[in-house]
Design a protein around this motif. Structure first.
Motif, PDB file in Angstrom:
ATOM      1  N   VAL A  58       0.843  -1.200   0.000  1.00  0.00           N
ATOM      2  CA  VAL A  58       0.000   0.000   0.000  1.00  0.00           C
ATOM      3  C   VAL A  58       0.879   1.251   0.000  1.00  0.00           C
ATOM      4  O   VAL A  58       0.662   2.188  -0.781  1.00  0.00           O
ATOM      5  N   ALA A  59       1.890   1.279   0.858  1.00  0.00           N
ATOM      6  CA  ALA A  59       2.806   2.432   0.907  1.00  0.00           C
ATOM      7  C   ALA A  59       3.537   2.592  -0.423  1.00  0.00           C
ATOM      8  O   ALA A  59       3.694   3.710  -0.925  1.00  0.00           O
ATOM      9  N   ASP A  60       3.966   1.481  -1.002  1.00  0.00           N
ATOM     10  CA  ASP A  60       4.645   1.508  -2.294  1.00  0.00           C
ATOM     11  C   ASP A  60       3.728   2.110  -3.355  1.00  0.00           C
ATOM     12  O   ASP A  60       4.137   2.980  -4.130  1.00  0.00           O
ATOM     13  N   GLY A  61       2.488   1.672  -3.397  1.00  0.00           N
ATOM     14  CA  GLY A  61       1.526   2.211  -4.355  1.00  0.00           C
ATOM     15  C   GLY A  61       1.252   3.683  -4.130  1.00  0.00           C
ATOM     16  O   GLY A  61       1.151   4.470  -5.081  1.00  0.00           O
ATOM     17  N   ARG A  62       1.150   4.062  -2.882  1.00  0.00           N
ATOM     18  CA  ARG A  62       0.859   5.456  -2.556  1.00  0.00           C
ATOM     19  C   ARG A  62       2.034   6.373  -2.874  1.00  0.00           C
ATOM     20  O   ARG A  62       1.869   7.446  -3.447  1.00  0.00           O
ATOM     21  N   LEU A  63       3.245   5.943  -2.537  1.00  0.00           N
ATOM     22  CA  LEU A  63       4.420   6.787  -2.716  1.00  0.00           C
ATOM     23  C   LEU A  63       4.890   6.868  -4.163  1.00  0.00           C
ATOM     24  O   LEU A  63       5.435   7.883  -4.580  1.00  0.00           O
ATOM     25  N   ARG A  74      -2.997 -18.543   1.039  1.00  0.00           N
ATOM     26  CA  ARG A  74      -4.445 -18.655   1.215  1.00  0.00           C
ATOM     27  C   ARG A  74      -4.810 -18.700   2.698  1.00  0.00           C
ATOM     28  O   ARG A  74      -3.950 -18.853   3.552  1.00  0.00           O
ATOM     29  N   GLY A  75      -6.081 -18.544   2.974  1.00  0.00           N
ATOM     30  CA  GLY A  75      -6.593 -18.685   4.336  1.00  0.00           C
ATOM     31  C   GLY A  75      -6.066 -17.638   5.286  1.00  0.00           C
ATOM     32  O   GLY A  75      -6.311 -16.441   5.103  1.00  0.00           O
ATOM     33  N   PRO A  76      -5.311 -18.031   6.294  1.00  0.00           N
ATOM     34  CA  PRO A  76      -4.824 -17.086   7.293  1.00  0.00           C
ATOM     35  C   PRO A  76      -3.929 -15.993   6.710  1.00  0.00           C
ATOM     36  O   PRO A  76      -3.937 -14.872   7.194  1.00  0.00           O
ATOM     37  N   GLY A  77      -3.172 -16.316   5.659  1.00  0.00           N
ATOM     38  CA  GLY A  77      -2.320 -15.307   5.031  1.00  0.00           C
ATOM     39  C   GLY A  77      -3.159 -14.158   4.492  1.00  0.00           C
ATOM     40  O   GLY A  77      -2.867 -12.979   4.721  1.00  0.00           O
ATOM     41  N   LEU A  78      -4.226 -14.500   3.782  1.00  0.00           N
ATOM     42  CA  LEU A  78      -5.121 -13.463   3.267  1.00  0.00           C
ATOM     43  C   LEU A  78      -5.822 -12.738   4.409  1.00  0.00           C
ATOM     44  O   LEU A  78      -5.931 -11.505   4.393  1.00  0.00           O
ATOM     45  N   SER A  79      -6.282 -13.496   5.395  1.00  0.00           N
ATOM     46  CA  SER A  79      -6.977 -12.855   6.520  1.00  0.00           C
ATOM     47  C   SER A  79      -6.096 -11.812   7.193  1.00  0.00           C
ATOM     48  O   SER A  79      -6.566 -10.726   7.548  1.00  0.00           O
ATOM     49  N   ASN A  80      -4.813 -12.113   7.345  1.00  0.00           N
ATOM     50  CA  ASN A  80      -3.893 -11.157   7.951  1.00  0.00           C
ATOM     51  C   ASN A  80      -3.687  -9.926   7.068  1.00  0.00           C
ATOM     52  O   ASN A  80      -3.416  -8.844   7.574  1.00  0.00           O
ATOM     53  N   ALA A  81      -3.781 -10.090   5.764  1.00  0.00           N
ATOM     54  CA  ALA A  81      -3.514  -8.977   4.844  1.00  0.00           C
ATOM     55  C   ALA A  81      -4.761  -8.194   4.457  1.00  0.00           C
ATOM     56  O   ALA A  81      -4.652  -7.114   3.866  1.00  0.00           O
ATOM     57  N   MET A  82      -5.937  -8.684   4.790  1.00  0.00           N
ATOM     58  CA  MET A  82      -7.167  -8.020   4.332  1.00  0.00           C
ATOM     59  C   MET A  82      -7.308  -6.581   4.814  1.00  0.00           C
ATOM     60  O   MET A  82      -7.854  -5.738   4.114  1.00  0.00           O
ATOM     61  N   VAL A  83      -6.820  -6.288   5.990  1.00  0.00           N
ATOM     62  CA  VAL A  83      -6.955  -4.919   6.486  1.00  0.00           C
ATOM     63  C   VAL A  83      -6.182  -3.942   5.596  1.00  0.00           C
ATOM     64  O   VAL A  83      -6.607  -2.801   5.398  1.00  0.00           O
ATOM     65  N   SER A  84      -5.079  -4.379   5.000  1.00  0.00           N
ATOM     66  CA  SER A  84      -4.346  -3.500   4.083  1.00  0.00           C
ATOM     67  C   SER A  84      -5.145  -3.276   2.804  1.00  0.00           C
ATOM     68  O   SER A  84      -5.140  -2.170   2.257  1.00  0.00           O
ATOM     69  N   LEU A  85      -5.845  -4.312   2.321  1.00  0.00           N
ATOM     70  CA  LEU A  85      -6.720  -4.122   1.155  1.00  0.00           C
ATOM     71  C   LEU A  85      -7.835  -3.131   1.468  1.00  0.00           C
ATOM     72  O   LEU A  85      -8.182  -2.284   0.651  1.00  0.00           O
ATOM     73  N   HIS A  86      -8.380  -3.264   2.660  1.00  0.00           N
ATOM     74  CA  HIS A  86      -9.448  -2.349   3.090  1.00  0.00           C
ATOM     75  C   HIS A  86      -8.944  -0.911   3.135  1.00  0.00           C
ATOM     76  O   HIS A  86      -9.614   0.014   2.664  1.00  0.00           O
ATOM     77  N   SER A  87      -7.760  -0.714   3.661  1.00  0.00           N
ATOM     78  CA  SER A  87      -7.179   0.636   3.698  1.00  0.00           C
ATOM     79  C   SER A  87      -6.920   1.163   2.290  1.00  0.00           C
ATOM     80  O   SER A  87      -7.206   2.321   1.994  1.00  0.00           O
ATOM     81  N   ALA A  88      -6.379   0.311   1.420  1.00  0.00           N
ATOM     82  CA  ALA A  88      -6.121   0.726   0.038  1.00  0.00           C
ATOM     83  C   ALA A  88      -7.425   1.090  -0.658  1.00  0.00           C
ATOM     84  O   ALA A  88      -7.500   2.087  -1.391  1.00  0.00           O
ATOM     85  N   TYR A  89      -8.452   0.321  -0.425  1.00  0.00           N
ATOM     86  CA  TYR A  89      -9.769   0.577  -1.013  1.00  0.00           C
ATOM     87  C   TYR A  89     -10.284   1.966  -0.624  1.00  0.00           C
ATOM     88  O   TYR A  89     -10.691   2.751  -1.462  1.00  0.00           O
ATOM     89  N   HIS A  90     -10.247   2.269   0.655  1.00  0.00           N
ATOM     90  CA  HIS A  90     -10.794   3.542   1.122  1.00  0.00           C
ATOM     91  C   HIS A  90      -9.909   4.739   0.800  1.00  0.00           C
ATOM     92  O   HIS A  90     -10.397   5.865   0.755  1.00  0.00           O
ATOM     93  N   ASP A  91      -8.626   4.499   0.575  1.00  0.00           N
ATOM     94  CA  ASP A  91      -7.715   5.591   0.221  1.00  0.00           C
ATOM     95  C   ASP A  91      -7.466   5.682  -1.277  1.00  0.00           C
ATOM     96  O   ASP A  91      -6.667   6.509  -1.712  1.00  0.00           O
ATOM     97  N   ALA A  92      -8.117   4.823  -2.074  1.00  0.00           N
ATOM     98  CA  ALA A  92      -7.918   4.764  -3.528  1.00  0.00           C
ATOM     99  C   ALA A  92      -6.439   4.615  -3.876  1.00  0.00           C
ATOM    100  O   ALA A  92      -5.908   5.296  -4.743  1.00  0.00           O
ATOM    101  N   THR A  93      -5.768   3.717  -3.172  1.00  0.00           N
ATOM    102  CA  THR A  93      -4.351   3.441  -3.391  1.00  0.00           C
ATOM    103  C   THR A  93      -4.222   2.211  -4.273  1.00  0.00           C
ATOM    104  O   THR A  93      -4.849   1.190  -4.000  1.00  0.00           O
ATOM    105  N   PRO A  94      -3.388   2.269  -5.316  1.00  0.00           N
ATOM    106  CA  PRO A  94      -3.265   1.127  -6.231  1.00  0.00           C
ATOM    107  C   PRO A  94      -2.484  -0.027  -5.615  1.00  0.00           C
ATOM    108  O   PRO A  94      -1.338   0.124  -5.224  1.00  0.00           O
ATOM    109  N   VAL A  95      -3.137  -1.199  -5.533  1.00  0.00           N
ATOM    110  CA  VAL A  95      -2.527  -2.402  -4.978  1.00  0.00           C
ATOM    111  C   VAL A  95      -3.006  -3.616  -5.766  1.00  0.00           C
ATOM    112  O   VAL A  95      -4.187  -3.707  -6.101  1.00  0.00           O
ATOM    113  N   VAL A  96      -2.096  -4.530  -6.044  1.00  0.00           N
ATOM    114  CA  VAL A  96      -2.444  -5.824  -6.614  1.00  0.00           C
ATOM    115  C   VAL A  96      -2.003  -6.865  -5.598  1.00  0.00           C
ATOM    116  O   VAL A  96      -0.848  -6.880  -5.182  1.00  0.00           O
ATOM    117  N   MET A  97      -2.938  -7.722  -5.182  1.00  0.00           N
ATOM    118  CA  MET A  97      -2.626  -8.765  -4.216  1.00  0.00           C
ATOM    119  C   MET A  97      -2.803 -10.121  -4.889  1.00  0.00           C
ATOM    120  O   MET A  97      -3.862 -10.407  -5.425  1.00  0.00           O
TER     121      MET A  97
END
Length: 159
Positions: A58-63, A74-97
């Motif tokens: 997210v920081a890389d995309g933003r900067l 999969r599974g727990p790995g995604l669950s741990n990273a979902m909050v970063s997707l949520h932040s990118a979504y609300h900040d309109a930051t470009p991210v590919v996961m």
């Protein structure tokens, strides 16, 4: 050299000038990690936690005003990273996961932490593409990768 999904994704990232990818190494995408290391043109940055890897992307995309890229298991790995997707979504930051997935022979059995990522991520992504064979879906990834950086609130992910 066999044309695998992993090699095609690595080639696609090179074509789109991706120069670094954040990850916590996982067995569900070891083929892609190996393809990236073999090519040696994209820096693979190993992190201790998927949430941290996601926020680094997210920081890389933003900067750098281009899509930050992160790979998680999969599974727990995604669950741990979902909050970063949520932040990118609300900040309109470009991210590919990119999310690892079970073997094709295990699809639909809900085995080994399999999840329906289209449903799970539909509220926090622009696009969900499942790539489980070299063609034809990978061509969609090639054309859509630049969309991750195009305006709007949602971001994309691949699994």
């Amino acid at each position: 050299m066999t044309r695998t999904v992993a090699r095609l994704i690595a080639e696609s990232f090179e074509a789109h000038d991706v120069d670094q990818i954040y990850c916590v190494p996982g067995e569900s995408y070891v083929g892609l990690t190996s393809a990236l290391i073999e090519r040696n043109s994209i820096r693979v940055i190993v992190c201790r936690h998927e949430g941290g890897a996601g926020y680094m992307a997210v920081a890389d995309g933003r900067l750098r005003d281009r899509a930050g890229v992160v790979m998680v298991s999969r599974g727990p790995g995604l669950s741990n990273a979902m909050v970063s997707l949520h932040s990118a979504y609300h900040d309109a930051t470009p991210v590919v996961m990119l999310i690892g997935q079970v073997e094709r022979s295990d699809f639909g059995r809900l085995a080994l932490q399999e999840q329906n990522y289209s449903r799970l991520l539909s509220d926090v992504t622009k696009l969900v593409i499942e790539v489980n064979a070299p063609e034809p879906r990978l061509s969609r990834c090639r054309e859509r990768h630049p969309r991750a950086g195009g305006g709007g609130r949602a971001r994309g992910h691949l699994r």
